[in-house]
Enzyme design. Sequence first.
Site, PDB file in Angstrom:
ATOM      1  N   TYR A 266      22.653  48.879  -3.084  1.00 37.56           N
ATOM      2  CA  TYR A 266      21.231  48.693  -2.812  1.00 37.56           C
ATOM      3  C   TYR A 266      21.012  47.810  -1.587  1.00 37.56           C
ATOM      4  CZ  TYR A 266      20.667  50.941  -7.270  1.00 37.56           C
ATOM      5  OH  TYR A 266      20.715  51.854  -8.271  1.00 37.56           O
TER       6      TYR A 266
ATOM      7  N   TYR B  51      18.275  53.633 -17.290  1.00 41.16           N
ATOM      8  CA  TYR B  51      19.092  53.745 -16.079  1.00 41.16           C
ATOM      9  C   TYR B  51      20.294  54.624 -16.392  1.00 41.16           C
ATOM     10  CZ  TYR B  51      22.174  52.905 -12.186  1.00 41.16           C
ATOM     11  OH  TYR B  51      22.991  53.107 -11.109  1.00 41.16           O
TER      12      TYR B  51
ATOM     13  N   LYS C  71      32.317  52.412 -17.244  1.00 39.44           N
ATOM     14  CA  LYS C  71      32.378  50.953 -17.048  1.00 39.44           C
ATOM     15  C   LYS C  71      33.596  50.280 -17.697  1.00 39.44           C
ATOM     16  CE  LYS C  71      27.938  49.861 -15.223  1.00 39.44           C
ATOM     17  NZ  LYS C  71      26.732  50.668 -15.317  1.00 39.44           N
TER      18      LYS C  71
ATOM     19  N   ASP D 193      23.948  57.842 -23.473  1.00 37.09           N
ATOM     20  CA  ASP D 193      24.658  57.257 -22.334  1.00 37.09           C
ATOM     21  C   ASP D 193      25.155  55.877 -22.772  1.00 37.09           C
ATOM     22  OD1 ASP D 193      25.429  55.929 -20.052  1.00 37.09           O
ATOM     23  OD2 ASP D 193      23.720  56.586 -18.841  1.00 37.09           O
TER      24      ASP D 193
HETATM   25  C1  LIG Z   1      26.319  51.910 -14.619  1.00 35.78           C
HETATM   26  C2  LIG Z   1      25.678  52.967 -15.423  1.00 35.78           C
HETATM   27  C3  LIG Z   1      25.720  54.312 -15.015  1.00 35.78           C
HETATM   28  C4  LIG Z   1      26.348  54.745 -13.718  1.00 35.78           C
HETATM   29  O1  LIG Z   1      27.722  54.497 -13.680  1.00 35.78           O
HETATM   30  P1  LIG Z   1      28.472  54.408 -12.242  1.00 35.78           P
HETATM   31  O2  LIG Z   1      29.914  54.240 -12.607  1.00 35.78           O
HETATM   32  O3  LIG Z   1      27.888  53.201 -11.565  1.00 35.78           O
HETATM   33  O4  LIG Z   1      28.194  55.658 -11.520  1.00 35.78           O
HETATM   34  C5  LIG Z   1      25.120  55.243 -15.823  1.00 35.78           C
HETATM   35  N1  LIG Z   1      24.525  54.889 -16.981  1.00 35.78           N
HETATM   36  C6  LIG Z   1      24.472  53.617 -17.411  1.00 35.78           C
HETATM   37  C7  LIG Z   1      23.821  53.294 -18.719  1.00 35.78           C
HETATM   38  C8  LIG Z   1      25.038  52.604 -16.646  1.00 35.78           C
HETATM   39  O5  LIG Z   1      24.951  51.333 -17.063  1.00 35.78           O
END
Ligand SMILES: *Cc1c(COP(=O)(O)O)cnc(C)c1O
Length: 434
Positions: free
Chosen positions: A22, A154, A284, A255
């Site tokens: 960003y 997100y 992550k 997610d």
């Molecule tokens: C960080 C994140 C993403 C994206 O993952 P990247 O490895 O940064 O592409 C997607 N969904 C959630 C909930 C996240 O915290």
Amino acid sequence: MPEPLAPDVLLDLDRRHVWHPYGPMPGRQEPLVVASASGVRLRLATPAEGRSELVDGMSSWWSAIHGYRHPVLDRAARDQLDRMSHVMFGGLTHEPAVRLAARLVEITPEPLRHVFLADSGSVSVEVALKMCLQYWRSLGRPEKHRLLTWRGGYHGDTWQPMSVCDPDGGMHHLWSGVLARQVFADAPPPGFDAEPDPAYAARLRELIGRHAHELAAVVVEPVVQGAGGMSFHSPGYLRVLREACDEHDVLLVFDEIATGFGRTGRLFAAEHAGVAPDVMCVGKALTGGYLTMAAALCTARVAEGISRGEVPVLAHGPTFMGNPLAAAVASASVDLLLGQDWEREVKRVEAGLREGLAAAAGLPGVRDVRVLGAIGVVQLDHEVDVPAATRAAVRAGVWLRPFRDLIYTMPPYVTDDADLAAVCRAVLAAATAG
Ligand SMILES: *Cc1c(COP(=O)(O)O)cnc(C)c1O
């Protein structure tokens, strides 16, 4: 080995040539230069605010749950390096990927059985959504191609994930007319322990029902909305989503890229609700913060649906799919986590955050203080002055990265009580300064 760059040369090249998350170009804020890291400490190339070491309060964005340079993960990487770092996944397979996929199926909610190993979280969300859209296309219902989510989410920065990020907090206004237009419900009422609001649940059901004919899937972050605002909601709403999706023939995607691997106190946040999604993303912390890898898992129903279609394959195949180095470290990280009493450690971190952050509630400008698992959040009633807040944390010997109105921490699970207290003091200092 090349000669190390002098710090001022490095920073000058960084500012002129290197994008940061960003960030503008050229860069405006001067980043801290990290020379090395081990345990929960980042070592700086040049001291900042009198500190040459910082306790890490961010786990490098949720990922370094075991801290840095863990001997078990270092060894797993080295052992794999001696065999091969990478080999293509088309037409070939290998033990690290197979072992990891089988392990993920074993530890995630029961109906999830098939694993797509992606190279980042955003790509795993792209793949998850492609699975859902293709599922309906294969069943002869291509009109079911929209997505429903709740506000405040997100899901990553590539195009399809961006379209389900919070429409106000995300970059939607910049991309209106370009992003796919999805269906948004209000954000879930806040509070992990709050009784689910029947009126909100009814609106959620109604919205899903009303759009079901055009919906491929509902996609949400379960229990904790991360980068969209660090808010927690009742697991009860996940049960509402599961029921409404079943009733109206819509797929459900969780997610768990931020919440997975114990962060919220359960191995996966879906377990708080006792419901399973049709498709789930992890990332992550998957590799313990060592390498980039994520996964999209789906049920037999989804996989079989896709395989019955006119194009009976999932048309996705990143170059670095199933990367052996990342997969080997990921398996080692999962084994390391599950081989210890990780629930006790996360509870210990939770107790430390509750105790250490309690005083923030009395500070001027603080709107809310909340803790869940190994996540602590202080929300202000104004935008954080990020440089000032960061400086205050660094002065207190801690690395934090506030955003919007939020000063928050999700420390490595191995953070001891003294370092945890330091992290909390730094959050308070940042809240006062920012
Ligand atoms: C960080 C994140 C993403 C994206 O993952 P990247 O490895 O940064 O592409 C997607 N969904 C959630 C909930 C996240 O915290």
